[in-house]
Design an enzyme around this catalytic site. Structure first.
Site, PDB file in Angstrom:
ATOM      1  N   CYS A   9       0.854  -1.175   0.000  1.00 35.68           N
ATOM      2  CA  CYS A   9       0.000   0.000   0.000  1.00 35.68           C
ATOM      3  C   CYS A   9       0.897   1.233   0.000  1.00 35.68           C
ATOM      4  O   CYS A   9       2.122   1.107  -0.048  1.00 35.68           O
ATOM      5  CB  CYS A   9      -0.918  -0.036   1.219  1.00 35.68           C
ATOM      6  SG  CYS A   9      -2.367   0.978   0.969  1.00 35.68           S
ATOM      7  N   CYS A  83      -4.167  -0.733  -2.432  1.00 40.44           N
ATOM      8  CA  CYS A  83      -4.385   0.712  -2.501  1.00 40.44           C
ATOM      9  C   CYS A  83      -5.038   1.060  -3.838  1.00 40.44           C
ATOM     10  O   CYS A  83      -5.421   0.179  -4.591  1.00 40.44           O
ATOM     11  CB  CYS A  83      -3.059   1.443  -2.331  1.00 40.44           C
ATOM     12  SG  CYS A  83      -1.729   0.729  -3.319  1.00 40.44           S
ATOM     13  N   CYS A  91       4.281   0.103  -7.778  1.00 40.50           N
ATOM     14  CA  CYS A  91       4.928  -1.012  -7.082  1.00 40.50           C
ATOM     15  C   CYS A  91       6.031  -1.596  -7.959  1.00 40.50           C
ATOM     16  O   CYS A  91       5.837  -1.761  -9.168  1.00 40.50           O
ATOM     17  CB  CYS A  91       3.922  -2.117  -6.761  1.00 40.50           C
ATOM     18  SG  CYS A  91       2.709  -1.618  -5.552  1.00 40.50           S
TER      19      CYS A  91
END
Length: 145
Positions: A9, A83, A91
């Site tokens: 997240c 998220c 990411c």
């Protein structure tokens, strides 16, 4: 053989912490679970409270950086962003095979109102995350406690 799962997240302060805790609770020794954030922040105290209501103490957890895990060469079967879409796209790609999944949940830190109103909103997110973990583990044939 257990499954290695990373929940990611933005700040590793709420959603990914809840997902990690529920995955550990429901997966037992069939999973190795960690969580991390793109920009580690401070643990969300509303999340600590609502997790305690479920008998899970995360008050001593520290927030961690996904980039530190990446630099260490850690590998996972599943990297799950919990998220929003924009943050999930930031990411890193982990080495080796990992399936990237995206489970968007509302941000508990965006909850407003009185303490009770905020906690009610965070409880709803908490319960959605737990339900999603259970559903995912059923698909993986991991026994749910």
């Amino acid at each position: 053989m257990y499954k290695k799962i990373l929940f990611v997240c933005v700040h590793n302060s709420a959603r990914s912490q809840m997902a990690e805790a529920f995955a550990k609770k429901h997966g037992g020794d069939k999973v190795f679970v960690e969580s991390a954030g793109l920009e580690p922040g401070e643990l969300n105290q509303d999340v600590v409270k609502v997790m305690a209501e479920k008998g899970i103490d995360i008050s001593g957890n520290k927030t961690k950086s996904v980039f530190d895990f990446f630099k260490e060469g850690r590998t996972y079967n599943y990297v799950i962003a919990v998220c929003d879409k924009e943050a999930a796209e930031k990411c890193p790609i982990f080495p080796g095979f990992s399936e990237r999944l995206h489970w968007p949940f509302p941000d508990p830190s965006a909850a407003t109102g009185s303490e009770e109103e905020r906690l009610e909103k965070v409880r709803k997110i908490r319960d959605e995350i737990e339900d999603k973990i259970k559903e995912f583990f059923k698909k993986l044939n991991i026994i749910i406690d």
